[in-house]
Write an enzyme that holds these catalytic residues in place. Sequence first.
Site, PDB file in Angstrom:
ATOM      1  N   PRO A   2      15.031  -4.329  -8.663  1.00  0.00           N
ATOM      2  CG  PRO A   2      12.743  -4.732  -8.705  1.00  0.00           C
ATOM      3  CD  PRO A   2      13.774  -3.832  -8.089  1.00  0.00           C
ATOM      4  CD  GLU A   3      20.586  -5.747 -11.447  1.00  0.00           C
ATOM      5  OE1 GLU A   3      21.241  -6.006 -12.479  1.00  0.00           O
ATOM      6  OE2 GLU A   3      21.070  -5.882 -10.307  1.00  0.00           O
ATOM      7  CG  HIS A  92       3.591  -2.132   2.769  1.00  0.00           C
ATOM      8  ND1 HIS A  92       4.163  -1.016   3.342  1.00  0.00           N
ATOM      9  CD2 HIS A  92       3.770  -3.148   3.667  1.00  0.00           C
ATOM     10  CE1 HIS A  92       4.668  -1.339   4.518  1.00  0.00           C
ATOM     11  NE2 HIS A  92       4.435  -2.619   4.740  1.00  0.00           N
ATOM     12  NE  ARG A 111      14.064  -0.628   1.189  1.00  0.00           N
ATOM     13  CZ  ARG A 111      15.387  -0.686   1.284  1.00  0.00           C
ATOM     14  NH1 ARG A 111      16.113   0.281   0.769  1.00  0.00           N
ATOM     15  NH2 ARG A 111      15.983  -1.705   1.877  1.00  0.00           N
TER      16      ARG A 111
END
Length: 275
Positions: A2-3, A92, A111
């Site tokens: 994400p930016e 998660h 991740r």
Amino acid sequence: MPEMPEVETVRRGLISQVKGRKITHVEIRYQNLITGDVNQFVEFVTGATITDIGRRAKFLLIHLDNGYTIISHLRMEGRYKISSDPSAIDKHSHAIFTLDNGQKMIYNDVRKFGRMQLWNTDDLSNNKSIQKLGPEPLSKDFTFENLKPRIVRHRKDIKTVLLDQSVMSGLGNIYVDEVLWKVKIHPETLASHLTDEDIQKIIEVSNEEMKQAIQAGGSTVRSYIDASGHKGNMQNSLKVYGKEGTPCPRCGTKIKKIKVGGRGTHFCPKCQVIK
């Protein structure tokens, strides 16, 4: 990853759902998520009320009424969701913040690259991660005077320089490719070879790109969703990123993909020529 537009969209979604809510319970299921002492993190956050949610570049800043702020970096796949449904919590879900209205603010990260850190709110500018960030688009510091010396001092390719968050922050691989295409600069052009006009164009287009991307709710290229579970729409407006082999929207030449600084990089070989 994400930016800036995606993180800003997450911020806006969270603030509408959790601002003013008291955190009654904290469960950290993945200890490495927390930078620092996990028990202290839980102790200080439990019982605190969320007063606001800010952002600096790609960092979410969850401000609490006890003088502390949770600095949250989503990294590659981190995401927040707000739900009272027990099924929303899965393997998660690495941090679960129970709120006083029965909802839970759940941090998911497939991740496990994301990180959270508790920091004194009045001392945020001295946090190492925040301190090293360069000016970000749409801010008062994102000016030619501030950015020119940061850019031209490097003898590296401009793609790598713009990805360096200490030079200018908030843009990642997607939006740097888009900005360089729009200003017609080859990603392997040395930063030190840029003219004043080039730098001014980068500043202007970065502002325009970020504004458009925020309005579109960010780009969902792989797995990004906002705090309400919605995908972004900016990917529908991307000109070069992920468009390898398709015609350049400007000249019709096939978009090419190469590696620059180890990152997949998309550009038009005709519109963007190395200086």
